[in-house]
Design a protein around this motif. Sequence first.
Motif, PDB file in Angstrom:
ATOM      1  N   ILE A   1       0.845  -1.185   0.000  1.00 56.13           N
ATOM      2  CA  ILE A   1       0.000   0.000   0.000  1.00 56.13           C
ATOM      3  C   ILE A   1       0.883   1.238   0.000  1.00 56.13           C
ATOM      4  CG2 ILE A   1      -1.964  -1.089   1.177  1.00 56.13           C
ATOM      5  CD1 ILE A   1      -1.074   0.447   3.705  1.00 56.13           C
ATOM      6  N   VAL A   2       0.281   2.340  -0.391  1.00 49.76           N
ATOM      7  CA  VAL A   2       0.960   3.630  -0.393  1.00 49.76           C
ATOM      8  C   VAL A   2       0.127   4.562   0.471  1.00 49.76           C
ATOM      9  CG1 VAL A   2       1.700   5.561  -1.837  1.00 49.76           C
ATOM     10  CG2 VAL A   2       1.841   3.220  -2.713  1.00 49.76           C
ATOM     11  N   LYS A   3       0.801   5.288   1.341  1.00 49.12           N
ATOM     12  CA  LYS A   3       0.117   6.222   2.232  1.00 49.12           C
ATOM     13  C   LYS A   3       0.539   7.634   1.854  1.00 49.12           C
ATOM     14  CE  LYS A   3       1.204   6.040   6.637  1.00 49.12           C
ATOM     15  NZ  LYS A   3       1.301   5.668   8.056  1.00 49.12           N
ATOM     16  N   ARG A   4      -0.432   8.533   1.861  1.00 51.39           N
ATOM     17  CA  ARG A   4      -0.110   9.932   1.569  1.00 51.39           C
ATOM     18  C   ARG A   4      -0.911  10.831   2.496  1.00 51.39           C
ATOM     19  NH1 ARG A   4      -3.785  12.886  -1.470  1.00 51.39           N
ATOM     20  NH2 ARG A   4      -5.539  11.680  -2.260  1.00 51.39           N
ATOM     21  N   ALA A   5      -0.374  11.996   2.729  1.00 56.95           N
ATOM     22  CA  ALA A   5      -1.038  12.967   3.598  1.00 56.95           C
ATOM     23  C   ALA A   5      -1.906  13.893   2.758  1.00 56.95           C
ATOM     24  CB  ALA A   5      -0.004  13.773   4.363  1.00 56.95           C
ATOM     25  N   GLU A   6      -3.086  14.146   3.272  1.00 58.31           N
ATOM     26  CA  GLU A   6      -3.963  15.163   2.682  1.00 58.31           C
ATOM     27  C   GLU A   6      -4.561  15.933   3.852  1.00 58.31           C
ATOM     28  OE1 GLU A   6      -8.058  14.917   0.414  1.00 58.31           O
ATOM     29  OE2 GLU A   6      -6.386  14.426  -0.948  1.00 58.31           O
ATOM     30  N   GLY A   7      -3.980  17.087   4.113  1.00 56.55           N
ATOM     31  CA  GLY A   7      -4.381  17.838   5.301  1.00 56.55           C
ATOM     32  C   GLY A   7      -3.979  17.062   6.539  1.00 56.55           C
ATOM     33  N   ARG A   8      -4.932  16.857   7.426  1.00 52.03           N
ATOM     34  CA  ARG A   8      -4.663  16.118   8.656  1.00 52.03           C
ATOM     35  C   ARG A   8      -4.858  14.614   8.493  1.00 52.03           C
ATOM     36  NH1 ARG A   8      -7.850  18.363  13.460  1.00 52.03           N
ATOM     37  NH2 ARG A   8      -6.515  16.847  14.493  1.00 52.03           N
ATOM     38  N   GLU A   9      -5.414  14.207   7.375  1.00 52.05           N
ATOM     39  CA  GLU A   9      -5.699  12.780   7.155  1.00 52.05           C
ATOM     40  C   GLU A   9      -4.540  12.085   6.460  1.00 52.05           C
ATOM     41  OE1 GLU A   9     -10.304  11.766   6.794  1.00 52.05           O
ATOM     42  OE2 GLU A   9      -9.493  12.782   5.023  1.00 52.05           O
ATOM     43  N   ARG A  10      -4.428  10.804   6.723  1.00 48.13           N
ATOM     44  CA  ARG A  10      -3.495   9.943   6.016  1.00 48.13           C
ATOM     45  C   ARG A  10      -4.336   9.002   5.170  1.00 48.13           C
ATOM     46  NH1 ARG A  10      -1.180  13.562   7.268  1.00 48.13           N
ATOM     47  NH2 ARG A  10       0.517  13.805   8.732  1.00 48.13           N
ATOM     48  N   LEU A  11      -4.182   9.131   3.854  1.00 41.74           N
ATOM     49  CA  LEU A  11      -4.949   8.307   2.926  1.00 41.74           C
ATOM     50  C   LEU A  11      -4.108   7.120   2.478  1.00 41.74           C
ATOM     51  CD1 LEU A  11      -6.593  11.145   0.815  1.00 41.74           C
ATOM     52  CD2 LEU A  11      -7.594   9.846   2.696  1.00 41.74           C
ATOM     53  N   VAL A  12      -4.783   6.001   2.347  1.00 43.45           N
ATOM     54  CA  VAL A  12      -4.122   4.750   2.016  1.00 43.45           C
ATOM     55  C   VAL A  12      -4.750   4.187   0.751  1.00 43.45           C
ATOM     56  CG1 VAL A  12      -3.617   2.424   2.855  1.00 43.45           C
ATOM     57  CG2 VAL A  12      -3.747   4.314   4.471  1.00 43.45           C
ATOM     58  N   ARG A  13      -3.887   3.728  -0.172  1.00 46.50           N
ATOM     59  CA  ARG A  13      -4.378   3.049  -1.368  1.00 46.50           C
ATOM     60  C   ARG A  13      -3.449   1.879  -1.667  1.00 46.50           C
ATOM     61  NH1 ARG A  13      -0.938   4.251  -5.500  1.00 46.50           N
ATOM     62  NH2 ARG A  13       0.153   6.224  -5.345  1.00 46.50           N
ATOM     63  N   ALA A  14      -3.983   0.890  -2.321  1.00 44.69           N
ATOM     64  CA  ALA A  14      -3.189  -0.285  -2.700  1.00 44.69           C
ATOM     65  C   ALA A  14      -2.175   0.108  -3.761  1.00 44.69           C
ATOM     66  CB  ALA A  14      -4.109  -1.385  -3.219  1.00 44.69           C
ATOM     67  N   ASN A  15      -1.053  -0.584  -3.771  1.00 45.65           N
ATOM     68  CA  ASN A  15      -0.012  -0.372  -4.761  1.00 45.65           C
ATOM     69  C   ASN A  15      -0.124  -1.480  -5.810  1.00 45.65           C
ATOM     70  OD1 ASN A  15       2.288  -0.110  -6.274  1.00 45.65           O
ATOM     71  ND2 ASN A  15       3.704  -0.086  -4.551  1.00 45.65           N
ATOM     72  N   PRO A  16      -0.765  -1.201  -6.942  1.00 52.87           N
ATOM     73  CA  PRO A  16      -0.996  -2.258  -7.932  1.00 52.87           C
ATOM     74  C   PRO A  16       0.287  -2.869  -8.491  1.00 52.87           C
ATOM     75  CG  PRO A  16      -1.713  -0.123  -8.774  1.00 52.87           C
ATOM     76  CD  PRO A  16      -1.293   0.077  -7.361  1.00 52.87           C
ATOM     77  N   GLU A  17       1.370  -2.112  -8.551  1.00 56.91           N
ATOM     78  CA  GLU A  17       2.627  -2.655  -9.074  1.00 56.91           C
ATOM     79  C   GLU A  17       3.155  -3.767  -8.164  1.00 56.91           C
ATOM     80  OE1 GLU A  17       7.282  -1.440  -9.626  1.00 56.91           O
ATOM     81  OE2 GLU A  17       5.812   0.171  -9.770  1.00 56.91           O
ATOM     82  N   MET A  18       3.176  -3.521  -6.859  1.00 54.10           N
ATOM     83  CA  MET A  18       3.686  -4.546  -5.942  1.00 54.10           C
ATOM     84  C   MET A  18       2.724  -5.725  -5.866  1.00 54.10           C
ATOM     85  SD  MET A  18       6.038  -5.781  -4.168  1.00 54.10           S
ATOM     86  CE  MET A  18       7.232  -4.764  -3.369  1.00 54.10           C
ATOM     87  N   ILE A  19       1.441  -5.467  -5.940  1.00 57.80           N
ATOM     88  CA  ILE A  19       0.472  -6.567  -5.937  1.00 57.80           C
ATOM     89  C   ILE A  19       0.703  -7.449  -7.163  1.00 57.80           C
ATOM     90  CG2 ILE A  19      -1.985  -7.151  -6.131  1.00 57.80           C
ATOM     91  CD1 ILE A  19      -2.506  -4.599  -4.413  1.00 57.80           C
ATOM     92  N   ALA A  20       0.970  -6.836  -8.310  1.00 55.43           N
ATOM     93  CA  ALA A  20       1.248  -7.603  -9.535  1.00 55.43           C
ATOM     94  C   ALA A  20       2.537  -8.406  -9.384  1.00 55.43           C
ATOM     95  CB  ALA A  20       1.347  -6.666 -10.733  1.00 55.43           C
ATOM     96  N   ARG A  21       3.547  -7.834  -8.744  1.00 49.43           N
ATOM     97  CA  ARG A  21       4.803  -8.552  -8.536  1.00 49.43           C
ATOM     98  C   ARG A  21       4.612  -9.723  -7.587  1.00 49.43           C
ATOM     99  NH1 ARG A  21       9.018  -4.278  -6.839  1.00 49.43           N
ATOM    100  NH2 ARG A  21      10.443  -6.029  -7.018  1.00 49.43           N
ATOM    101  N   ALA A  22       3.825  -9.511  -6.525  1.00 47.42           N
ATOM    102  CA  ALA A  22       3.542 -10.599  -5.587  1.00 47.42           C
ATOM    103  C   ALA A  22       2.728 -11.692  -6.274  1.00 47.42           C
ATOM    104  CB  ALA A  22       2.794 -10.049  -4.366  1.00 47.42           C
ATOM    105  N   ARG A  23       1.805 -11.276  -7.098  1.00 44.89           N
ATOM    106  CA  ARG A  23       0.988 -12.253  -7.840  1.00 44.89           C
ATOM    107  C   ARG A  23       1.868 -13.080  -8.791  1.00 44.89           C
ATOM    108  NH1 ARG A  23      -2.992 -11.696 -12.550  1.00 44.89           N
ATOM    109  NH2 ARG A  23      -4.371 -13.441 -12.173  1.00 44.89           N
ATOM    110  N   ALA A  24       2.808 -12.428  -9.453  1.00 40.56           N
ATOM    111  CA  ALA A  24       3.725 -13.144 -10.350  1.00 40.56           C
ATOM    112  C   ALA A  24       4.583 -14.141  -9.568  1.00 40.56           C
ATOM    113  CB  ALA A  24       4.612 -12.146 -11.101  1.00 40.56           C
TER     114      ALA A  24
END
Length: 134
Positions: free
Chosen positions: A65-88
Motif C-alpha cells: 500500500i501507499v500512504k499519503r497525507a492530505e491535510g490532517r488525514e493519512r490516505l491509504v491506497r493499494a499499490n498495484p505494481e507490488m500486488i502484480a509482482r507478488a501475484r507473479a
Amino acid sequence: MVAQRELSEAEVDRVFHALATSTRRDILRRTIEREQSVSTLASEYEMSFAAVQKHVAVLEAANLIVKRAEGRERLVRANPEMIARARALLARYEELWRSRIARLDELLADPAANSGTGRSDDDTIDEPRTEEGD
C-alpha cells in the motif's frame, strides 16, 4: 509496460509477513476498491486506531500500500505494481508445484517405473530386533 524485476528475499519475506494476517488482507482488499483514510479503515475493526495503524505500517513496509497525507488525514491506497509482482511470484510457485505434482502423477501412473523396486506388495519389513528375547 514496465518490466518487473524479481523480488528480493527481504521483499518476499515482507510481502508474506504482511499477507499472513486476515486484518491486513482485508485492509489491502478495501484499499484496492478505493483510497481510504486510516481513520475510516480503523472504524471498520474492533481494535484500537493504533493497532490498525500498525497493520497499515506493515503493509506499507511491504510496499503493498501507499500512504499519503492530505491535510490532517493519512490516505491509504493499494499499490498495484507490488500486488502484480507478488501475484507473479505466487504464479511461479504455483507452476513449480503443478509441475512437481504432474511428474509425481506420471511416476505413479507408469507401471514400468513402479516394477523396478525389487519389492512386491507381499514383502514385509522386519521389525527391529531387541537385545532381549532375540
